[in-house]
Motif scaffolding. Structure first.
Motif, PDB file in Angstrom:
ATOM      1  N   MET A   4     -12.215  61.934  70.431  1.00  0.00           N
ATOM      2  CA  MET A   4     -12.474  61.330  71.739  1.00  0.00           C
ATOM      3  C   MET A   4     -13.679  61.991  72.418  1.00  0.00           C
ATOM      4  SD  MET A   4      -8.522  61.005  73.063  1.00  0.00           S
ATOM      5  CE  MET A   4      -8.998  60.553  74.728  1.00  0.00           C
ATOM      6  N   LEU A   5     -13.777  63.315  72.312  1.00  0.00           N
ATOM      7  CA  LEU A   5     -14.904  64.027  72.928  1.00  0.00           C
ATOM      8  C   LEU A   5     -16.225  63.609  72.289  1.00  0.00           C
ATOM      9  CD1 LEU A   5     -13.431  67.633  73.275  1.00  0.00           C
ATOM     10  CD2 LEU A   5     -13.904  66.029  75.117  1.00  0.00           C
ATOM     11  N   ILE A   6     -16.269  63.582  70.962  1.00  0.00           N
ATOM     12  CA  ILE A   6     -17.507  63.220  70.270  1.00  0.00           C
ATOM     13  C   ILE A   6     -17.867  61.765  70.545  1.00  0.00           C
ATOM     14  CG2 ILE A   6     -18.659  63.072  68.047  1.00  0.00           C
ATOM     15  CD1 ILE A   6     -18.017  65.915  68.912  1.00  0.00           C
ATOM     16  N   SER A   7     -16.861  60.905  70.548  1.00  0.00           N
ATOM     17  CA  SER A   7     -17.109  59.491  70.830  1.00  0.00           C
ATOM     18  C   SER A   7     -17.658  59.320  72.243  1.00  0.00           C
ATOM     19  CB  SER A   7     -15.815  58.694  70.666  1.00  0.00           C
ATOM     20  OG  SER A   7     -16.040  57.316  70.849  1.00  0.00           O
ATOM     21  N   ALA A   8     -17.104  60.070  73.206  1.00  0.00           N
ATOM     22  CA  ALA A   8     -17.593  60.000  74.589  1.00  0.00           C
ATOM     23  C   ALA A   8     -19.033  60.473  74.685  1.00  0.00           C
ATOM     24  CB  ALA A   8     -16.698  60.845  75.503  1.00  0.00           C
ATOM     25  N   LEU A   9     -19.372  61.527  73.932  1.00  0.00           N
ATOM     26  CA  LEU A   9     -20.742  62.023  73.919  1.00  0.00           C
ATOM     27  C   LEU A   9     -21.706  60.951  73.416  1.00  0.00           C
ATOM     28  CD1 LEU A   9     -22.872  64.345  74.000  1.00  0.00           C
ATOM     29  CD2 LEU A   9     -22.153  64.922  71.679  1.00  0.00           C
ATOM     30  N   THR A  10     -21.338  60.287  72.332  1.00  0.00           N
ATOM     31  CA  THR A  10     -22.208  59.266  71.733  1.00  0.00           C
ATOM     32  C   THR A  10     -22.349  58.051  72.639  1.00  0.00           C
ATOM     33  OG1 THR A  10     -21.447  60.010  69.553  1.00  0.00           O
ATOM     34  CG2 THR A  10     -22.612  57.922  69.652  1.00  0.00           C
ATOM     35  N   ILE A  11     -21.219  57.583  73.166  1.00  0.00           N
ATOM     36  CA  ILE A  11     -21.265  56.435  74.069  1.00  0.00           C
ATOM     37  C   ILE A  11     -22.024  56.789  75.347  1.00  0.00           C
ATOM     38  CG2 ILE A  11     -19.850  54.901  75.501  1.00  0.00           C
ATOM     39  CD1 ILE A  11     -17.732  55.021  73.294  1.00  0.00           C
ATOM     40  N   GLY A  12     -21.851  58.017  75.821  1.00  0.00           N
ATOM     41  CA  GLY A  12     -22.585  58.457  77.008  1.00  0.00           C
ATOM     42  C   GLY A  12     -24.083  58.411  76.806  1.00  0.00           C
ATOM     43  N   ALA A  13     -24.549  58.832  75.611  1.00  0.00           N
ATOM     44  CA  ALA A  13     -25.990  58.781  75.323  1.00  0.00           C
ATOM     45  C   ALA A  13     -26.504  57.353  75.318  1.00  0.00           C
ATOM     46  CB  ALA A  13     -26.262  59.456  73.980  1.00  0.00           C
ATOM     47  N   VAL A  39     -13.190  64.541  78.422  1.00  0.00           N
ATOM     48  CA  VAL A  39     -13.898  63.372  77.886  1.00  0.00           C
ATOM     49  C   VAL A  39     -14.956  62.908  78.872  1.00  0.00           C
ATOM     50  CG1 VAL A  39     -13.630  60.909  77.400  1.00  0.00           C
ATOM     51  CG2 VAL A  39     -12.144  62.559  76.276  1.00  0.00           C
ATOM     52  N   PHE A  40     -14.620  62.883  80.153  1.00  0.00           N
ATOM     53  CA  PHE A  40     -15.625  62.486  81.149  1.00  0.00           C
ATOM     54  C   PHE A  40     -16.764  63.493  81.188  1.00  0.00           C
ATOM     55  CE2 PHE A  40     -17.636  62.550  85.287  1.00  0.00           C
ATOM     56  CZ  PHE A  40     -17.948  61.209  85.466  1.00  0.00           C
ATOM     57  N   VAL A  41     -16.443  64.784  81.109  1.00  0.00           N
ATOM     58  CA  VAL A  41     -17.484  65.811  81.112  1.00  0.00           C
ATOM     59  C   VAL A  41     -18.428  65.602  79.936  1.00  0.00           C
ATOM     60  CG1 VAL A  41     -17.937  68.294  80.893  1.00  0.00           C
ATOM     61  CG2 VAL A  41     -16.046  67.498  82.326  1.00  0.00           C
ATOM     62  N   GLU A  42     -17.876  65.312  78.763  1.00  0.00           N
ATOM     63  CA  GLU A  42     -18.726  65.126  77.588  1.00  0.00           C
ATOM     64  C   GLU A  42     -19.480  63.798  77.655  1.00  0.00           C
ATOM     65  OE1 GLU A  42     -20.676  66.790  74.706  1.00  0.00           O
ATOM     66  OE2 GLU A  42     -19.140  67.744  75.945  1.00  0.00           O
ATOM     67  N   PHE A  43     -18.865  62.792  78.264  1.00  0.00           N
ATOM     68  CA  PHE A  43     -19.586  61.543  78.523  1.00  0.00           C
ATOM     69  C   PHE A  43     -20.803  61.819  79.400  1.00  0.00           C
ATOM     70  CE2 PHE A  43     -20.485  57.995  81.362  1.00  0.00           C
ATOM     71  CZ  PHE A  43     -20.667  56.954  80.481  1.00  0.00           C
ATOM     72  N   SER A  44     -20.643  62.653  80.410  1.00  0.00           N
ATOM     73  CA  SER A  44     -21.759  63.019  81.289  1.00  0.00           C
ATOM     74  C   SER A  44     -22.845  63.755  80.521  1.00  0.00           C
ATOM     75  CB  SER A  44     -21.254  63.885  82.445  1.00  0.00           C
ATOM     76  OG  SER A  44     -20.293  63.202  83.215  1.00  0.00           O
ATOM     77  N   LEU A  48     -17.535  74.793  74.032  1.00  0.00           N
ATOM     78  CA  LEU A  48     -16.550  75.364  74.954  1.00  0.00           C
ATOM     79  C   LEU A  48     -15.376  74.409  75.159  1.00  0.00           C
ATOM     80  CD1 LEU A  48     -19.004  76.904  77.582  1.00  0.00           C
ATOM     81  CD2 LEU A  48     -17.655  78.135  75.871  1.00  0.00           C
ATOM     82  N   GLU A  49     -15.647  73.122  75.254  1.00  0.00           N
ATOM     83  CA  GLU A  49     -14.576  72.135  75.405  1.00  0.00           C
ATOM     84  C   GLU A  49     -13.675  72.110  74.171  1.00  0.00           C
ATOM     85  OE1 GLU A  49     -17.583  69.313  77.974  1.00  0.00           O
ATOM     86  OE2 GLU A  49     -16.806  68.600  76.056  1.00  0.00           O
ATOM     87  N   LEU A  50     -14.285  72.191  72.992  1.00  0.00           N
ATOM     88  CA  LEU A  50     -13.495  72.203  71.765  1.00  0.00           C
ATOM     89  C   LEU A  50     -12.588  73.426  71.713  1.00  0.00           C
ATOM     90  CD1 LEU A  50     -16.200  71.059  69.181  1.00  0.00           C
ATOM     91  CD2 LEU A  50     -14.306  69.708  70.084  1.00  0.00           C
ATOM     92  N   ALA A  51     -13.097  74.561  72.180  1.00  0.00           N
ATOM     93  CA  ALA A  51     -12.284  75.775  72.208  1.00  0.00           C
ATOM     94  C   ALA A  51     -11.108  75.615  73.170  1.00  0.00           C
ATOM     95  CB  ALA A  51     -13.147  76.968  72.613  1.00  0.00           C
ATOM     96  N   ILE A  52     -11.346  74.999  74.326  1.00  0.00           N
ATOM     97  CA  ILE A  52     -10.261  74.760  75.286  1.00  0.00           C
ATOM     98  C   ILE A  52      -9.216  73.833  74.685  1.00  0.00           C
ATOM     99  CG2 ILE A  52      -9.695  73.693  77.504  1.00  0.00           C
ATOM    100  CD1 ILE A  52     -12.443  74.657  78.508  1.00  0.00           C
ATOM    101  N   VAL A  53      -9.666  72.760  74.045  1.00  0.00           N
ATOM    102  CA  VAL A  53      -8.736  71.801  73.444  1.00  0.00           C
ATOM    103  C   VAL A  53      -7.874  72.479  72.396  1.00  0.00           C
ATOM    104  CG1 VAL A  53      -8.619  69.805  71.904  1.00  0.00           C
ATOM    105  CG2 VAL A  53     -10.069  69.714  73.931  1.00  0.00           C
ATOM    106  N   HIS A  54      -8.484  73.262  71.513  1.00  0.00           N
ATOM    107  CA  HIS A  54      -7.710  73.884  70.441  1.00  0.00           C
ATOM    108  C   HIS A  54      -6.848  75.025  70.931  1.00  0.00           C
ATOM    109  CE1 HIS A  54      -8.638  72.022  66.535  1.00  0.00           C
ATOM    110  NE2 HIS A  54      -9.669  71.536  67.183  1.00  0.00           N
TER     111      HIS A  54
END
Length: 486
Positions: free
Chosen positions: A145-154, A24-29, A125-131
């Motif tokens: 959570m990953l998608i939400s972190a991406l949006t909030i990060g932007a 989540v932090f990586v995707e926030f970044s 790649l993150e989605l593949a790791i999660v699944h």
């Protein structure tokens, strides 16, 4: 379950939650970087001493690089391990951000922007790791959570750009902020994120990869060129059509294709991909459209509300926040109406928002409601579409399946950007130097039709068992054991 088994399960769940938290932090970044540079573009232009036309390449080269590398790196993740390729992608982006901050010449800055292209493959790649690590409802919530972190990060990245320009003394210092974010992400990925265990065939389809890269590069370049040089743009698009035809011919005949077209065109995936393309048209194609409409002065152009940049930013921020909320809650809604139901709800909500803009464009409250609905509907799709893609793809092809989702969404946005620019040009008011309201209404009609078609396409999805891995290849786990892909 014994006490010992219960304790092991508890520790396993904690480990999974920790892994998701780090990703989540990586995707926030990732979102932070994508939101950070755009507000600083004028300052970067002045700092480098280049023209408006030249600074446009700051965005263009990164977009082209992302379009080329996403499907290739996603597939390499399926072959060699998703964490391994994610590590390479993060180091590449880190080098790119350092170059952008400290390069002494503009060509080197552009090289840095090319090296940041792999940021677009982090999410697949993150989605593949999660699944690979978790399944079911927990996996869906993790995707949200990953998608939400991406949006909030932007959103936070955009706000941080304005803050850093006020607090930091130099442009180099301001451009070091993304370097710090990527460096922290690199530490997490290198030390705390586990490797996926499923592997596809290790045979690399080099010709397929080359044809795919050329297609993406030529098509994106053609779409961009068509708005200013119609002849060149049309020629490049025609060349891209030839390239994709050759690519499909080759992929259907090779034993280990770069893209498994038979899987990607199955009745569980092709409606998702077409929906992703149409959704990308609205998501990316209307970003600048909304801004210019809200800023329009009605006494000059007959539409708009003459809003200030600050008010427009607040409106756009509300849209992004609702998108983050939609992505965060889609999994909980799916428990009640199914994942397909969430996708139909999301696309239908966006279609309604576009209709609201068409009929209520003269009323600021209705326009704001339309923008808000579009944000929430987009969040449902941003969470639901990649989840549907990963759940419908073979265990050893999750990376490339989500990479294709990302690519078709981007292509939809790129195509819409070019088409919408041409439409606005057809309605230009000579005295005002701006498009008339007919241009905006035409765009909203197209968007309403595109997203209104999505529920029909999604209804065609037929339930079937998740395909088995096409090739079972041993992979070494973090514990040093080997496990077979499933």
């Amino acid at each position: 379950m014994t006490v010992t088994e219960s304790g092991l399960a508890g520790r396993s769940n904690k480990r999974i939650l920790a892994v998701v938290g780090f990703l989540v932090f990586v995707e926030f970044s990732s979102g932070f970087l994508q939101g950070y540079y755009l507000p600083l573009l004028d300052a970067v232009r002045d700092h480098l001493g280049v023209s408006d036309a030249s600074i446009a390449w700051f965005i263009t080269v990164q977009t082209l690089a992302a379009g080329v590398c996403v499907p290739i790196l996603s597939k390499l993740g399926d072959i060699f391990g998703h964490r391994r390729i994610l590590r390479i992608g993060i180091v590449t982006v880190l080098i790119g951000t350092v170059l952008v901050a400290w390069a002494p010449s503009y060509p080197l800055v552009l090289l840095g922007r090319v090296l940041t292209g792999p940021i677009a493959v982090w999410l697949p790649l993150e989605l593949a790791i999660v699944h690979n690590q978790i399944q079911g409802e927990t996996a869906r919530r993790a995707v949200g959570m990953l998608i939400s972190a991406l949006t909030i990060g932007a959103l936070i990245g955009s706000l941080a750009a304005g803050l850093s320009s006020s607090l930091l003394p130099s442009m180099a210092a301001q451009l070091m902020v993304p370097v710090v974010m990527v460096a922290i992400s690199a530490v997490f990925v290198y030390t705390l994120v586990p490797e996926s265990t499923a592997r596809t065939s290790p045979v690399i389809d080099w010709l397929g990869f080359i044809l795919l890269a050329l297609f993406m590069l030529v098509l994106l370049a053609g779409i961009k060129a068509v708005t200013s040089q119609v002849g060149l743009g049309a020629a490049l698009i025609a060349a891209a059509i030839v390239l994709i035809g050759v690519f499909v011919w080759w992929e259907l005949r090779t034993g280990s294709p770069a893209l498994n077209l038979r899987v990607l065109t199955s009745n569980r995936l092709w409606p998702v991909y077409v929906t992703s393309f149409l959704f990308g048209m609205v998501l990316f194609g209307t970003q600048s459209i909304t801004t210019t409409f809200l800023a329009g002065r009605p006494e000059l152009v007959g539409y708009g509300f003459g809003l200030s940049a600050g008010t427009i930013s607040l409106t756009n921020g509300t849209n992004m926040l609702l998108a983050a909320i939609g992505a965060a809650v889609y999994a909980y809604i799916a428990k009640g109406i199914s994942l397909k139901g969430v996708l139909i709800l999301g696309s239908g909500t966006i279609a309604i928002s576009q209709l609201l803009l068409i009929v209520g464009h003269a009323s600021l409250p209705l326009v704001v409601v339309g923008i808000a609905l579009a944000g929430f509907g987009s969040g449902l799709l941003l969470g639901g579409l990649p989840a549907a893609t990963t759940e419908a793809s073979p265990a050893d092809e999750t990376g490339i399946a989500t990479g294709v989702y990302n690519s078709v969404k981007t292509l939809g946005g790129a195509l819409a950007g070019a088409v919408f620019a041409l439409i606005l040009g057809l309605f230009v008011i000579p005295e005002a130097g701006a498009s008339g309201v007919g241009g905006y209404i035409s765009i909203w009609v197209i968007c309403a039709a595109a997203t209104g078609l999505c529920p029909v396409l999604l209804a065609l999805i037929r339930p079937e068992k998740k395909p088995a891995a096409t090739t079972s290849v041993p992979a070494t786990t973090a514990a040093g054991q080997t496990s077979q892909s499933v």
